[in-house]
Enzyme design. Structure first.
Site, PDB file in Angstrom:
ATOM      1  N   GLY A  20      16.148   0.145   9.227  1.00 15.50           N
ATOM      2  CA  GLY A  20      17.850  -0.201   9.365  1.00 15.50           C
ATOM      3  C   GLY A  20      17.438  -1.589   9.435  1.00 15.50           C
ATOM      4  N   GLY A  21      16.521  -2.218  10.488  1.00 12.10           N
ATOM      5  CA  GLY A  21      17.065  -3.460  10.532  1.00 12.10           C
ATOM      6  C   GLY A  21      16.410  -4.699   9.926  1.00 12.10           C
ATOM      7  N   THR A  22      15.610  -4.108   9.089  1.00 15.61           N
ATOM      8  CA  THR A  22      14.986  -4.926   8.154  1.00 15.61           C
ATOM      9  C   THR A  22      15.308  -4.749   6.274  1.00 15.61           C
ATOM     10  N   GLY A  23      15.064  -5.449   5.444  1.00 13.57           N
ATOM     11  CA  GLY A  23      14.147  -5.216   4.128  1.00 13.57           C
ATOM     12  C   GLY A  23      15.389  -4.136   3.379  1.00 13.57           C
ATOM     13  N   PHE A 102      -0.273  -0.863   3.434  1.00 14.67           N
ATOM     14  CA  PHE A 102      -0.910  -1.899   3.225  1.00 14.67           C
ATOM     15  C   PHE A 102      -2.755  -1.312   2.650  1.00 14.67           C
ATOM     16  N   SER A 110     -10.890   2.497   8.154  1.00 18.20           N
ATOM     17  CA  SER A 110     -11.026   3.656   9.041  1.00 18.20           C
ATOM     18  C   SER A 110     -10.172   4.986   9.976  1.00 18.20           C
ATOM     19  N   TYR A 152       4.763   6.821  -6.526  1.00 20.16           N
ATOM     20  CA  TYR A 152       2.876   6.852  -6.929  1.00 20.16           C
ATOM     21  C   TYR A 152       3.421   8.244  -5.485  1.00 20.16           C
ATOM     22  N   PRO A 193      12.504   4.253  -5.290  1.00 19.43           N
ATOM     23  CA  PRO A 193      11.808   2.765  -5.998  1.00 19.43           C
ATOM     24  C   PRO A 193      11.461   2.381  -6.263  1.00 19.43           C
ATOM     25  N   PRO A 195       9.880  -1.504  -7.943  1.00 21.79           N
ATOM     26  CA  PRO A 195       9.456  -3.018  -6.678  1.00 21.79           C
ATOM     27  C   PRO A 195      11.339  -3.118  -6.169  1.00 21.79           C
TER      28      PRO A 195
HETATM   29  C1  HXC Z   1      -7.045  -1.831   6.228  1.00 25.65           C
HETATM   30  C2  HXC Z   1      -6.429  -2.715   8.707  1.00 25.65           C
HETATM   31  C3  HXC Z   1      -5.039  -3.025   7.668  1.00 25.65           C
HETATM   32  C4  HXC Z   1      -5.315  -3.587   6.428  1.00 25.65           C
HETATM   33  C5  HXC Z   1      -4.233  -3.026   9.782  1.00 25.65           C
HETATM   34  N1  HXC Z   1      -5.355  -2.385   9.852  1.00 25.65           N
HETATM   35  N2  HXC Z   1      -3.963  -3.423   8.675  1.00 25.65           N
HETATM   36  N3  HXC Z   1      -6.680  -1.207   7.712  1.00 25.65           N
HETATM   37  N4  HXC Z   1      -6.457  -3.565   5.649  1.00 25.65           N
HETATM   38  N5  HXC Z   1      -4.901  -3.995   5.959  1.00 25.65           N
HETATM   39  C6  HXC Z   1      -6.633  -1.128  10.173  1.00 25.65           C
HETATM   40  C7  HXC Z   1      -6.829  -1.474  11.682  1.00 25.65           C
HETATM   41  O1  HXC Z   1      -7.973  -1.726  12.024  1.00 25.65           O
HETATM   42  C8  HXC Z   1      -7.231  -1.236  12.588  1.00 25.65           C
HETATM   43  O2  HXC Z   1      -7.243   0.163  13.013  1.00 25.65           O
HETATM   44  C9  HXC Z   1      -5.616   0.202  12.283  1.00 25.65           C
HETATM   45  O3  HXC Z   1      -5.360   0.182  10.755  1.00 25.65           O
HETATM   46  C10 HXC Z   1      -4.630   0.227  12.820  1.00 25.65           C
HETATM   47  O4  HXC Z   1      -4.212  -1.614  12.838  1.00 25.65           O
HETATM   48  P1  HXC Z   1      -2.753  -2.167  14.279  1.00 25.65           P
HETATM   49  O5  HXC Z   1      -3.695  -3.746  13.909  1.00 25.65           O
HETATM   50  O6  HXC Z   1      -2.687  -1.179  15.164  1.00 25.65           O
HETATM   51  O7  HXC Z   1      -2.294  -1.977  13.116  1.00 25.65           O
HETATM   52  P2  HXC Z   1      -1.049  -3.368  12.699  1.00 25.65           P
HETATM   53  O8  HXC Z   1      -1.647  -4.239  11.787  1.00 25.65           O
HETATM   54  O9  HXC Z   1      -0.377  -3.889  13.822  1.00 25.65           O
HETATM   55  O10 HXC Z   1       0.174  -2.408  11.691  1.00 25.65           O
HETATM   56  C11 HXC Z   1       0.279  -1.496  10.536  1.00 25.65           C
HETATM   57  C12 HXC Z   1       1.377  -1.482  10.208  1.00 25.65           C
HETATM   58  C13 HXC Z   1       2.200  -2.615  10.357  1.00 25.65           C
HETATM   59  C14 HXC Z   1       1.896  -0.462  11.671  1.00 25.65           C
HETATM   60  C15 HXC Z   1       1.291  -0.838   8.787  1.00 25.65           C
HETATM   61  O11 HXC Z   1       1.877  -3.387   8.933  1.00 25.65           O
HETATM   62  C16 HXC Z   1       3.950  -2.361  10.317  1.00 25.65           C
HETATM   63  O12 HXC Z   1       4.185  -1.927  11.607  1.00 25.65           O
HETATM   64  N6  HXC Z   1       4.492  -2.008   9.338  1.00 25.65           N
HETATM   65  C17 HXC Z   1       5.570  -1.860   9.080  1.00 25.65           C
HETATM   66  C18 HXC Z   1       6.133  -2.062   7.957  1.00 25.65           C
HETATM   67  C19 HXC Z   1       5.168  -2.162   6.436  1.00 25.65           C
HETATM   68  O13 HXC Z   1       4.363  -1.426   6.833  1.00 25.65           O
HETATM   69  N7  HXC Z   1       6.382  -2.435   5.464  1.00 25.65           N
HETATM   70  C20 HXC Z   1       6.076  -2.148   4.382  1.00 25.65           C
HETATM   71  C21 HXC Z   1       6.852  -0.656   3.530  1.00 25.65           C
HETATM   72  S1  HXC Z   1       6.551  -1.417   1.651  1.00 25.65           S
HETATM   73  P3  HXC Z   1      -8.880  -0.142  13.360  1.00 25.65           P
HETATM   74  O14 HXC Z   1     -10.209   1.080  12.932  1.00 25.65           O
HETATM   75  O15 HXC Z   1     -10.072  -1.227  12.929  1.00 25.65           O
HETATM   76  O16 HXC Z   1      -9.106   0.243  14.390  1.00 25.65           O
HETATM   77  C22 HXC Z   1       6.126   0.293   1.486  1.00 25.65           C
HETATM   78  C23 HXC Z   1       6.432   0.075  -0.613  1.00 25.65           C
HETATM   79  C24 HXC Z   1       6.073   1.305  -1.218  1.00 25.65           C
HETATM   80  O17 HXC Z   1       6.304   1.289   1.933  1.00 25.65           O
HETATM   81  C25 HXC Z   1       5.767   0.448  -2.373  1.00 25.65           C
HETATM   82  C26 HXC Z   1       5.765  -0.425  -3.179  1.00 25.65           C
HETATM   83  C27 HXC Z   1       5.871  -0.829  -4.634  1.00 25.65           C
HETATM   84  P1  NAP Z   2      10.573  -3.385   4.987  1.00 23.68           P
HETATM   85  O1  NAP Z   2      11.252  -4.269   5.850  1.00 23.68           O
HETATM   86  O2  NAP Z   2       8.717  -3.668   6.183  1.00 23.68           O
HETATM   87  O3  NAP Z   2      10.969  -2.171   6.265  1.00 23.68           O
HETATM   88  C1  NAP Z   2      10.178  -0.918   7.169  1.00 23.68           C
HETATM   89  C2  NAP Z   2      10.962  -0.695   7.885  1.00 23.68           C
HETATM   90  O4  NAP Z   2      10.067   0.651   8.635  1.00 23.68           O
HETATM   91  C3  NAP Z   2      10.785  -1.563   9.105  1.00 23.68           C
HETATM   92  O5  NAP Z   2      12.199  -2.121   9.649  1.00 23.68           O
HETATM   93  C4  NAP Z   2      10.192  -1.502  10.193  1.00 23.68           C
HETATM   94  O6  NAP Z   2      11.052  -1.678  11.838  1.00 23.68           O
HETATM   95  C5  NAP Z   2      10.286  -0.109  10.007  1.00 23.68           C
HETATM   96  N1  NAP Z   2       9.082   0.895  11.440  1.00 23.68           N
HETATM   97  C6  NAP Z   2       7.904   1.258  10.469  1.00 23.68           C
HETATM   98  N2  NAP Z   2       7.232   1.338  11.495  1.00 23.68           N
HETATM   99  C7  NAP Z   2       8.246   2.140  11.870  1.00 23.68           C
HETATM  100  C8  NAP Z   2       8.969   2.885  13.832  1.00 23.68           C
HETATM  101  N3  NAP Z   2       6.838   3.810  13.834  1.00 23.68           N
HETATM  102  N4  NAP Z   2       9.079   3.945  14.319  1.00 23.68           N
HETATM  103  C9  NAP Z   2      10.230   3.148  13.706  1.00 23.68           C
HETATM  104  N5  NAP Z   2      10.635   2.344  12.764  1.00 23.68           N
HETATM  105  C10 NAP Z   2       9.111   1.657  12.298  1.00 23.68           C
HETATM  106  O7  NAP Z   2      10.259  -2.661   3.954  1.00 23.68           O
HETATM  107  P2  NAP Z   2      11.133  -2.272   3.019  1.00 23.68           P
HETATM  108  O8  NAP Z   2      10.777  -3.141   1.970  1.00 23.68           O
HETATM  109  O9  NAP Z   2      12.242  -2.661   3.128  1.00 23.68           O
HETATM  110  O10 NAP Z   2      10.439  -0.812   3.297  1.00 23.68           O
HETATM  111  C11 NAP Z   2      11.598  -0.154   2.871  1.00 23.68           C
HETATM  112  C12 NAP Z   2      11.467   1.419   2.652  1.00 23.68           C
HETATM  113  O11 NAP Z   2      11.050   1.581   0.737  1.00 23.68           O
HETATM  114  C13 NAP Z   2       9.826   1.937   2.560  1.00 23.68           C
HETATM  115  O12 NAP Z   2      10.213   3.772   2.915  1.00 23.68           O
HETATM  116  C14 NAP Z   2       9.328   1.754   1.475  1.00 23.68           C
HETATM  117  O13 NAP Z   2       7.880   2.633   1.852  1.00 23.68           O
HETATM  118  C15 NAP Z   2      10.281   2.187   0.094  1.00 23.68           C
HETATM  119  N6  NAP Z   2       9.791   1.065  -0.596  1.00 23.68           N
HETATM  120  C16 NAP Z   2      10.169   0.145  -0.721  1.00 23.68           C
HETATM  121  C17 NAP Z   2       9.772  -0.717  -1.943  1.00 23.68           C
HETATM  122  C18 NAP Z   2       9.577  -2.497  -2.434  1.00 23.68           C
HETATM  123  O14 NAP Z   2       9.672  -2.446  -3.540  1.00 23.68           O
HETATM  124  N7  NAP Z   2       9.939  -3.268  -1.030  1.00 23.68           N
HETATM  125  C19 NAP Z   2       8.946   0.680  -3.104  1.00 23.68           C
HETATM  126  C20 NAP Z   2       9.242   1.957  -3.005  1.00 23.68           C
HETATM  127  C21 NAP Z   2       9.434   2.538  -1.666  1.00 23.68           C
HETATM  128  P3  NAP Z   2       9.968  -2.307  12.971  1.00 23.68           P
HETATM  129  O15 NAP Z   2       8.828  -3.037  12.656  1.00 23.68           O
HETATM  130  O16 NAP Z   2      10.491  -2.697  13.481  1.00 23.68           O
HETATM  131  O17 NAP Z   2       9.350  -0.436  13.476  1.00 23.68           O
END
Ligand code: HXC
Ligand code: NAP
Length: 285
Positions: A20-23, A102, A110, A152, A193, A195
């Site tokens: 709830g702190g971002t996006g 990602f 991996s 998806y 949702p 984009p």
């Molecule tokens: C391949 C990757 C990678 C990448 C990390 N890894 N990034 N592999 N491509 N881009 C691998 C690493 O090599 C490692 O494996 C393992 O994943 C863990 O790596 P960490 O360094 O610990 O991961 P880190 O990059 O710190 O964290 C990944 C994450 C981080 C946890 C997903 O990005 C995060 O905190 N995300 C939270 C917010 C977020 O993702 N928001 C987007 C939501 S959007 P090895 O084998 O090397 O150890 C969304 C929208 C969907 O869901 C729909 C849109 C229309």
């Molecule tokens: P975002 O800002 O990156 O939001 C993801 C949030 O999840 C961050 O606040 C992150 O905070 C938190 N998070 C990640 N790992 C966590 C963990 N282990 N424990 C607790 N919190 C964690 O991205 P967003 O675009 O707003 O996405 C919000 C939601 O919408 C997601 O479910 C995403 O799949 C969905 N969605 C987004 C889109 C889009 O177009 N933006 C489209 C479809 C669906 P910390 O890093 O501080 O933990």
């Protein structure tokens, strides 16, 4: 792009938002505060949560409790529930919004990379859901879950396979518990949702030049991305008592994006009017 519900819809209600702190979580939280809710925002980064909590309460005058919690850790979730009760008395709704994602060809991942995304998206959501559900059932209190999935979740998608697996699981969780926990007056719904620009999603899914190469607006029949308030309106409705008879539903809010990619002839959009004119003239010849 304006708020649609009555201003006191969430008076005396407390909602927990994961991520709830971002996006999008932050935007949905802001609107719930405007509607009178008390808010609990959780994620791993306390500094981000505290900054957002201050910003949100300054902007709305509402009460926001930031609690650090990694949703992959069950004890930390139980702590969120304890702190919520201690501060606000009760929990009325949970918005499962946190996620990790990602892009990558699957064969390059991996097993740890697969785990990290599935653990946040699926395990994190079922941990939060299980803890809150047990809490409501023990207290004989009604509750509402709203889970953020993706379009998806039902089609699957290449290049984001761990996320697709996790979100499909969350969809199954939503529908399963909508039926099983209805007897406890606990509803479960989801939003899929399309984009909606956020720093978190865009930086990970459209890094570098990809945003220019794959402009998301091009895929959306309405030719625009979503506005955060549009999502916030839907989320507030589904968390409110106005949607009391909606249970087990997934509402897509994507400007028609996912249906367009499924329609076998949707690509005919590329045909200019002049060619349609020619085709019309040659009809039946
Ligand atoms: C391949 C990757 C990678 C990448 C990390 N890894 N990034 N592999 N491509 N881009 C691998 C690493 O090599 C490692 O494996 C393992 O994943 C863990 O790596 P960490 O360094 O610990 O991961 P880190 O990059 O710190 O964290 C990944 C994450 C981080 C946890 C997903 O990005 C995060 O905190 N995300 C939270 C917010 C977020 O993702 N928001 C987007 C939501 S959007 P090895 O084998 O090397 O150890 C969304 C929208 C969907 O869901 C729909 C849109 C229309
Ligand atoms: P975002 O800002 O990156 O939001 C993801 C949030 O999840 C961050 O606040 C992150 O905070 C938190 N998070 C990640 N790992 C966590 C963990 N282990 N424990 C607790 N919190 C964690 O991205 P967003 O675009 O707003 O996405 C919000 C939601 O919408 C997601 O479910 C995403 O799949 C969905 N969605 C987004 C889109 C889009 O177009 N933006 C489209 C479809 C669906 P910390 O890093 O501080 O933990």
């Amino acid at each position: 792009m304006q708020g649609m519900l009555q201003p006191h819809t969430f008076k005396d209600k407390t909602i927990i938002i994961t991520g709830g702190g971002t996006g999008l979580g932050k935007s949905m939280g802001k609107y719930l505060l405007e509607l009178g809710a008390n808010l609990v925002i959780t994620s791993r980064k306390m500094d981000v949560l505290e900054k957002s909590a201050a910003e949100l309460s300054d902007a709305t005058g509402g009460k926001v409790l930031p609690v650090a919690c990694d949703i992959r850790k069950y004890e930390e979730i139980e702590n969120v529930l304890r702190q919520t009760e201690a501060t606000f008395g009760a929990v009325h709704g949970v918005l499962n919004n946190a996620a990790g994602n990602f892009i990558s060809p699957t064969e390059r991942l991996s097993h740890r990379a697969f785990d990290i995304v599935v653990d946040i998206v699926l395990k994190g959501t079922y941990y939060m859901t299980l803890a809150a559900g047990k809490h409501w059932i023990a207290k004989k209190q009604p509750g509402v879950f709203l889970n953020i999935v993706t379009t998806y979740a039902w089609t699957g998608s290449g290049y984001v396979v761990p996320s697709a697996c996790g979100k499909a699981g969350v969809l199954a969780l939503t529908r399963s518990l909508a039926v099983e926990w209805a007897k406890f007056n606990i509803r479960s719904n989801a939003i899929a949702p399309g984009p909606f620009p956020t720093e978190g999603a865009w930086s990970r899914l459209l890094p570098g030049d990809l945003v220019k190469k794959f402009d998301p607006t091009e895929r959306v029949p309405l030719k625009r991305v979503g506005d955060h308030q549009e999502l916030a309106n839907l989320a507030a409705y589904l968390l409110s008592d106005f949607s009391a008879y909606i249970n087990g539903e997934v509402i897509t809010i994507d400007g028609g994006e996912w249906l367009r990619s499924g329609g076998e002839f949707s690509h005919l959009e590329a045909i200019p009017s002049s060619m349609w004119d020619m085709l019309e003239k040659s009809r039946g010849k």
